[in-house]
Design a protein around this motif. Structure first.
Motif, PDB file in Angstrom:
ATOM      1  N   TRP A   1       0.896  -1.240   0.009  1.00  0.00           N
ATOM      2  CA  TRP A   1       0.184   0.010  -0.056  1.00  0.00           C
ATOM      3  C   TRP A   1       0.745   1.083   0.024  1.00  0.00           C
ATOM      4  O   TRP A   1       0.291   2.263  -0.447  1.00  0.00           O
ATOM      5  CB  TRP A   1      -0.984  -0.039   1.000  1.00  0.00           C
TER       6      TRP A   1
ATOM      7  N   SER B   1      -6.320   0.040  -2.054  1.00  0.00           N
ATOM      8  CA  SER B   1      -5.141  -0.259  -1.131  1.00  0.00           C
ATOM      9  C   SER B   1      -5.681   0.014   0.291  1.00  0.00           C
ATOM     10  O   SER B   1      -5.186  -0.444   1.348  1.00  0.00           O
ATOM     11  CB  SER B   1      -3.681   0.266  -1.454  1.00  0.00           C
ATOM     12  N   HIS B   2      -6.412   1.084   0.372  1.00  0.00           N
ATOM     13  CA  HIS B   2      -7.194   1.509   1.586  1.00  0.00           C
ATOM     14  C   HIS B   2      -7.910   0.320   2.207  1.00  0.00           C
ATOM     15  O   HIS B   2      -7.806   0.230   3.371  1.00  0.00           O
ATOM     16  CB  HIS B   2      -7.995   2.858   1.477  1.00  0.00           C
TER      17      HIS B   2
ATOM     18  N   GLU C   1      -5.673   3.223  -5.507  1.00  0.00           N
ATOM     19  CA  GLU C   1      -5.431   3.472  -3.981  1.00  0.00           C
ATOM     20  C   GLU C   1      -6.467   3.296  -3.174  1.00  0.00           C
ATOM     21  O   GLU C   1      -6.378   2.738  -1.881  1.00  0.00           O
ATOM     22  CB  GLU C   1      -5.118   5.283  -4.094  1.00  0.00           C
TER      23      GLU C   1
ATOM     24  N   GLU D   1       0.271   6.653  -6.956  1.00  0.00           N
ATOM     25  CA  GLU D   1      -0.936   7.420  -7.353  1.00  0.00           C
ATOM     26  C   GLU D   1      -0.310   8.833  -7.202  1.00  0.00           C
ATOM     27  O   GLU D   1      -0.945   9.958  -7.832  1.00  0.00           O
ATOM     28  CB  GLU D   1      -1.787   7.319  -6.213  1.00  0.00           C
ATOM     29  N   ASN D   2       0.583   9.159  -6.339  1.00  0.00           N
ATOM     30  CA  ASN D   2       1.043  10.520  -6.353  1.00  0.00           C
ATOM     31  C   ASN D   2       1.865  10.915  -7.507  1.00  0.00           C
ATOM     32  O   ASN D   2       1.490  12.156  -8.096  1.00  0.00           O
ATOM     33  CB  ASN D   2       2.051  10.655  -5.022  1.00  0.00           C
TER      34      ASN D   2
ATOM     35  N   ASN E   1       0.311   4.055  -2.999  1.00  0.00           N
ATOM     36  CA  ASN E   1       0.059   5.400  -2.642  1.00  0.00           C
ATOM     37  C   ASN E   1       1.082   6.128  -3.384  1.00  0.00           C
ATOM     38  O   ASN E   1       0.846   7.577  -4.002  1.00  0.00           O
ATOM     39  CB  ASN E   1       0.338   5.614  -1.308  1.00  0.00           C
TER      40      ASN E   1
END
Lengths: 205, 205, 205
Positions: free
Chosen positions: B143, B194-195, B191, B150-151, B147
């Protein structure tokens, strides 16, 4: 495993039936707005707004009962999701009427009439299906038909989008797109309702 | 507190693995559509649509099992949310391919290739992480990496938006924006997956 | 039925109070960005981004505590939804600042100042209401006021949309619309927060 329905339980089903019936009215009010001359639309949009307020009140009554009762006919969270999903259908139909009034497109594509007919049919099917939650009979036909109708709306939406993007008038595209995006969201929202019904039916079977 | 995994439980993890693997395929099909000449895109978009249908079927199978089984490896609602989130990744990737076919932009910004590479990496990482739900080992690396990816996608998206709004061609901006908004939504959706994995891992630890 | 609040429980309420306080700061940072000259906005947007990161950290701390504690002051899922909804308010405010920097509209409609004032008031009301979750007293005034404020923001938003679509500059419409859509989403998000508070209050009464 089915729980026996007590009078308390049927009250929630009654509210879901009312919510679905209000969607048939909403679909009719929306069609009135679309078919009207542009100058007549603001007044007809008020009737659409009234329909949306009535739907809101039914949703609130459902949530209040859900939060204050210990016995519910199905899983609490599934009823909550179903009531919210029914309300979403109305919100998107009202948004379509609203954007039509606010943006004043010069013309609407023919496909809009087809999607309105789909929404009316989806609302009728939904209203006919809600009482069946009491017996859990005949629900599969409902969700299969809602899915078929949503596919029809989606195909029409895609044709309209393709035509719009072949044009050269960005302002007109933006106006029409606000309206047809809301219509497509309404057709999707009816399908979401049917998914929640399917979830309940599968758990009860 | 971990529950012992029974054969019934692993069936759900197997379905989540299948869903994640289908996303790797989806990312590849999407890249095929983007790289193709505009006239070849409609046919390649059909392969993307097939990938999306397969993903839908896996999601439905997961939901059916979830609704019909009493023992689940993790909280039922977390698995439901995870399966839905995996499906959302595919839906956004398919929407990107679809909007590309329907709007026919003259050109795509270079950043599109970068975001496609991010999506492929996110899909691979997700496919590699799903089997680890059986042991709950090594999930944090997953995860954190999702993240980070995604950034990257977000920074590229913002650069593309800034460039588009510096232009003067509103129609072309609208066409490209439909595509890159769907790509950015896909990176966000990975994302969100992943959360949900993080939520499950924290509860099980 | 109210559960007795243990020290563990108040920790979660403390985090919700912190989250709501960060929204007052966020509303101020957003107003700074809007009021600044275009060339000064990118730097001020960094302060907005910092506010959003602090809000994110509070949300994560809330989720961690929620996932690792057995006793919660209210239903776990309601706290989860409330914490997410508080975070959404900040995300939409940050998006408004961000889109303003990225799209650089020539001018903003006057209504933007009115919606900013609504957001500041909604944030203050929310920050004042969160501590009342410990006693459940005086919450109804809060959600009634938030709803009234959202209606104000919505009326202003609709006026701005109508004006924008009467214009002829599609590029400028697109730039301004990115900003005001994010502002309207923020006002809606505050109302969603109040709905979750209402759900908790009804269950506890």
């Amino acid at each position: 495993m089915r729980l026996t329905l007590t009078p308390r339980d049927t009250a929630i089903i009654d509210l879901l039936v009312q919510a679905a019936n209000s969607l048939v009215d909403g679909a009719d009010r929306l069609a009135d707005v679309v078919r009207a001359a542009p100058d007549d639309r603001p007044e007809l949009a008020l009737a659409m707004r009234d329909a949306e307020h009535r739907s809101d009140e039914i949703t609130h009554a459902t949530m209040r009962r859900l939060n204050s009762t210990f016995v519910t006919p199905f899983d609490r969270e599934d009823i909550y999701a179903l009531a919210s999903a029914l309300d979403d259908c109305m919100d998107h139909m009202e948004a379509a009427a609203d954007m039509l009034v606010l943006t004043r497109p010069k013309a609407l594509p023919e496909g809009v009439g087809e999607v309105l007919a789909v929404l009316r049919r989806q609302a009728e099917e939904t209203a006919a299906a809600m009482p069946r939650l009491a017996t859990m009979k005949g629900l599969k036909d409902y969700w299969v038909e809602i899915n078929r109708l949503e596919n029809d709306a989606d195909a029409t939406y895609r044709d309209m989008i393709q035509d719009l993007f072949r044009g050269t008038d960005a302002m007109e595209l933006l106006k029409v797109k606000e309206v047809i995006d809301a219509l497509e969201a309404a057709a999707d929202a009816f399908e979401t309702v049917s998914h929640h019904v399917e979830t309940i039916a599968v758990k009860e079977s």
